[in-house]
Every structure is written in C-alpha cells, then in structure tokens.
Design a protein around this motif. Structure first.
Motif, short mmCIF file in Angstrom:
data_model
loop_
_atom_site.label_atom_id
_atom_site.label_comp_id
_atom_site.label_asym_id
_atom_site.label_seq_id
_atom_site.Cartn_x
_atom_site.Cartn_y
_atom_site.Cartn_z
N HIS A 150 0.90 -1.17 -0.03
CA HIS A 150 0.20 0.11 -0.22
C HIS A 150 0.89 1.25 -0.03
N TRP A 151 1.96 1.04 0.41
CA TRP A 151 3.05 2.20 0.80
C TRP A 151 4.17 2.09 -0.19
N HIS A 152 3.83 1.32 -1.26
CA HIS A 152 4.78 1.17 -2.60
C HIS A 152 6.20 0.63 -2.14
N LEU A 153 6.04 -0.26 -1.09
CA LEU A 153 7.21 -0.72 -0.51
C LEU A 153 7.67 -2.14 -1.39
N ILE A 154 8.63 -2.55 -1.59
CA ILE A 154 8.79 -3.89 -2.09
C ILE A 154 9.42 -4.59 -0.90
N THR A 155 8.35 -5.68 -0.62
CA THR A 155 8.74 -6.59 0.41
C THR A 155 9.23 -8.05 0.03
N TYR A 156 9.06 -8.13 -1.15
CA TYR A 156 9.56 -9.44 -1.81
C TYR A 156 11.04 -9.71 -1.48
N THR A 157 11.38 -10.93 -1.09
CA THR A 157 12.66 -11.59 -0.93
C THR A 157 12.61 -12.92 -1.54
N THR A 158 13.63 -13.50 -2.02
CA THR A 158 13.41 -14.94 -2.42
C THR A 158 13.65 -15.62 -1.11
#
Length: 552
Positions: A423-431
């Motif tokens: 929602h805050w345009h943070l990229i939370t993805y990690t492999t």
C-alpha cells in the motif's frame, strides 16, 4: 605462540570476528548430526559458545551486547517479513478451531510455568527461560531477556542458561507426545491418511476439474449470476458449448445445459460447486490445452515494481486483453483470484488466453526472473529502523518504562510491512533463500553471543541445581500438548495429522513438523502448521514478555 594465545583468548576486532565465526562454524557443523533421526540444528551454536566461553574464549561486553541485539533484530524481522502476508489472513480464515486450540496450548504452557514458579524457589525470569526452551522458541527467550533487562537493569544469565538446558527437551517432547497419543487415542494411521487425502482432494490448496452442466436451474444464466447464486470463491476458466471449441469465460458468458466448464476453486468448495452445476467429467487441464485450439495457458511472474500492490480490478486484464486468471501462486500456495486481490512482487499468475494476449500481459507484469534476484535492502533496513523505534517507545512509564523491546517491536513492524507494505509502494519480496540467509545469520549471531556470554557460569549453574530445569521443561512441554491434543480429538473429532500440524505450529517446532509430514505422507500437517505458525510466533514473544511484566 604468544601471538596465537592473544589472538584466541585476548580482545580486539580480529579476535572478536575469529571467535564468533569459529563458534558459528563448529555449531553449524554439529547441527547436521542426527541422533535417532533428530537434530538440534542451530541450537548447537549456543552450546559451542557456552563451551568456548567456559574455556576462556569470549568477547568484550559491548561487542557481545551489540552482536546479540542486532542478531536478534535481524532474526525476528526476517521471520516477521516472511509470515506477514499470511498473518492476518490466517486469523480470518485459517480455521477458528485451530487458532483457538493453538492459543490454548500457549496459554496452558504459561500457566504450568507460573504454577511451577509458585511451587518452587526458582526465580520467575529463570522459569520463563525454561518455558521458552521447553517450547523451543528462541525469539521468546530474546524477548524475555530484553524485557527483564529493561525492567530491572540486570542482565540475568540464568535466562539463557535455563533456555539452553531446556531446549533439547522442547525439541523432542512434541514428538514424544505424538507417539504417546497414537495408542492413547487409538489412532488408525491408515484411516487417518485416507481421511486426510479425501479432505485434500488430491491437491494441495486448489482444485482444478471439469464439469458438464446438467442443472437446468443454471441453464441460460451468466457466469456472474452463477457466482452470486453459489456464493463461493471459484473461477470458470474456460467454457465449451459443444462445438469442440474452448472459449475464455468472462462474467457475461452464458452457460447452458450440456456445456463443459473448466473450474478452479478451493478444495473445500468443490463439492458445493458440483452440486449446483452438474457432474465432474474426466477432462484434465492438459486435455483442455489440446482442445483450446488458439488458447494457451501460461504462468507469468510479477516482477515489475509498479505492479506491486495493484489490484486485478485496477489492471482490468480481462477487459483489456480478453484473458482469464485462473489462480495465483504465492510462496508455493495456490490462491483463488478475485477482483480486489492485491498482487505482490514474486506472485505467479496463471493466465489463459490467446498467445498474443498473453504476450501483452507478460509485458505488463514483467515475467523477468532476473529482477526477482535483485536485492531490495531499502525496505529491510527501513523496517528494522522503524521496528527498533517502535520497540523502544515506552507505552507504560511507571514504575519502570515498559516497551515492546528488540524482539516484539521489529517482528510487529515486519508483519505490518509484509502485509501492508504494498500500500505504501514498498517492495517486500525477498527470495526464500535470501530470507533464510538473513534469518540464519541473525540467529547464529544471537545464539553464539548468548553462549559466549553465559558459558562461564553454565557448569556451576547446572551443578548447583540447574539440572532440575530439565524436569520443569518436560512438564511445561508435555502437559499442554497432551491436554490440547486429547481435547481436539474428543471434542472436535480432528484428524490426527491436523492435530500434529497444529501442535507443531503452536510450539514453532519444525522438527516435529518433519516427523508429522513423514508419518502422514501428505500436506495435511503442513497446512495446519502454516495456519497457526504466524500467530504462535508472535504470541510466544508477547506471552514471555507479559509474564515478566505482570508477575515479577
């Protein structure tokens, strides 16, 4: 020779790095050793640190404190970031019975620990350390130590010592309870496996099947109207009107008796959908691929950061490209898509449509696996900074400031970012490998420094009566599991593999889960484990802190 002695037993940056690294390396190596098929894993690092410290290899107190707290922060934040996307959904739809029983297991462990504290002369903080070890939960121990220090200003070594002594009991106690419950509850493993397979419906989380429409009540109705009538989450991927040609089914598509449909839904909804529409036919997804003609099915991975947090309704993929989304795979779990669903970086979207349309969707979503391997450390360190800030804010001022601390604060912030960061345009993805690396490095640093700080008094503590902690740990570990396991079976008639997975998740015990999975031969324990694990991981930390704050 003097140089070597100073290097190993002295002080300095090189000495600190060497000692910390050698403790972690040896502990990791020993963690691969299995006794009767069971390994203590990373906990060996704690024991190696204790031995090293006992023989004079230690670090400067300021270095120990920094490495311990930073390792704990990194460890709990990585866990929170991983469980964040599923934490709130597990509260809503993970099975209220399992969630309730999991909380009961944790509360009973706290009650048993408190009763033992009242019945013995063991200090409360030490008994909480025993409880943390009895449930094999390292973040809870870190929270206990941090909360006690914030409250009293004393770094009590009995907390990690009691944890270290109790941990092996906590690791194996769950498996012992599973083995004891089988004859006690007269469990027929073969029957439980058949029941588990029937419930799973031959698929992990999503059922894919073909239907021939025979219900005349549905004749002439649109897909949208049928979805409203059935009121279950499902997708009609493709439809054939009997002309040997498959078409994309959208909300306006009209369904007639005799039509063939390819449907994707949750395993628990399959029977209801069949009851409304017709009967299942032997036509696999691969056969639809041959039957489709111009239609193809392809998984597309979301790798463009501007798609992160976007909803399907915002992208209007069906309207723009004439395609259908049959399911979304997130972290290995198939999810039935809906218009309000928010996409996350790393999601694998199964798209059905023409080759040309799918190519356009691929350009929109990315499908560049190389981009997924690019690290996004901004979110990591911003989250850690905010977590430490939140954990340091006193929410009760007197008599001593009470704070969430360096365990609960970063974990809570990681859960929030993991769920709402898009929602805050943070990229939370990690492999998965990157997350595990961060987690294991943090855990290794934490356990090594705890061992190095505690080893000088370990032998004395055990000989002076600490061996009784083993008995306390056994009672704390076994009693709640027996009570909840028997109650779940007799009161709710739960499948034994569901009970095993739930109890493994409640104790955050992956070794017990491995045992349950091998016995079940299916994903039933893993599903229950995943259902309660996020809440258990958080509540274990909160309960440990609450006991120190309420009863000290």
């Amino acid at each position: 020779m003097e140089f070597l002695n100073q290097f190993i037993f002295g002080e300095g940056i090189a000495h600190s790095i060497f000692v910390l690294s050698i403790v972690i390396a040896i502990g990791t190596l020993l963690g691969r050793v299995k006794i009767f098929g069971i390994s203590l894993g990373a906990t060996w690092i704690l024991f190696v640190g204790i031995v090293a410290s006992h023989f004079g290899m230690t670090l400067h107190i300021d270095t120990l404190n920094f490495m311990r707290d930073f390792g704990l922060t990194l460890f709990v934040f990585s866990i929170g970031l991983q469980i964040g996307p599923s934490f709130f959904s597990s509260l809503r739809q993970g099975g209220l019975k399992q969630m309730w029983l999991s909380m009961l297991t944790m509360l009973l462990a706290a009650v048993v620990a408190y009763l033992l504290f009242l019945a013995t002369d063991t200090p409360l903080q030490t008994m909480v350390g025993v409880m943390d070890g009895a449930v094999a939960n390292t973040p809870a121990m870190g929270a206990t130590q941090q909360t006690y220090f914030d409250l009293t200003g004393i770094d009590d070594k009995s907390i990690p010592l009691s944890f270290a002594v109790s941990y092996p009991i906590g690791t194996v106690a769950v498996i012992f309870v599973f083995m004891a419950l089988r004859p006690l509850l007269r469990i027929d493993i073969k029957h439980e496996r058949e029941e588990a397979n029937n419930r799973l419906g031959g698929n992990k989380f999503a059922a894919k099947f073909s239907i021939e429409v025979t219900n005349r009540q549905m004749d002439g109705k649109s897909v949208s109207a049928i979805r409203q009538i059935i009121a279950r989450p499902f997708v009609i991927s493709r439809i054939s009107h009997g002309d040997n040609k498959a078409r994309i089914a959208d909300f306006s598509s009209i369904v007639h008796c005799g039509d063939k449909l390819f449907v994707v839904c949750g395993t628990e909804d399959k029977e209801a959908i069949l009851a409304f529409l017709g009967h299942e036919i032997e036509m696999l997804e691969e056969e639809w691929g041959k039957f489709d003609g111009e239609l193809v099915s392809r998984p597309i991975v979301v790798t463009k950061s501007n798609i992160n947090g976007k909803r399907f309704v915002d992208l209007r993929l069906r309207t723009k490209y004439g395609i259908n989304i049959t399911r979304v795979n997130r972290a290995g779990v198939d999810i039935i898509p809906h218009q309000g669903m928010e996409l996350q970086l790393g999601d694998k979207v199964m798209v059905v449509g023409s080759e040309e349309a799918i190519n356009e969707v691929e350009k929109l979503l990315g499908n560049s696996l190389k981009k997924l391997h690019e690290p996004h450390i901004f979110t990591l360190f911003l989250g850690i900074a905010l977590g430490v800030l939140v954990g340091s804010i006193p929410f009760i001022e007197a008599p001593q400031p009470i704070k969430l601390g360096l365990a609960a604060g970063p974990m809570l912030m990681a859960i929030i970012i993991g769920r709402f960061g898009t929602h805050w345009h943070l990229i939370t993805y990690t492999t998965l490998s990157a997350n595990l690396m961060l987690r294991e490095v943090g855990l290794a640093m934490f356990l090594a420094t705890i061992g190095l700080a505690s080893g000088s008094g370990f032998v004395k503590a055990v000989l002076d009566g600490g061996y009784i902690w083993l008995l306390y740990a056994l009672i704390i570990a076994v009693v709640p599991l027996f009570i909840v396991g028997i109650y779940a079976r007799l009161r709710y008639k739960m499948n034994f593999f569901t009970i095993m997975g739930m109890l493994s998740g409640s104790t955050t015990n992956s070794i017990a889960l491995n045992y349950a999975n091998s016995l079940a031969g299916s994903d039933m324990p893993a599903i229950s484990y995943a259902t309660v694990y996020p809440l258990a991981m958080f509540l274990r930390v909160v309960i440990a802190q609450a006991m120190i704050l309420m009863f000290l």
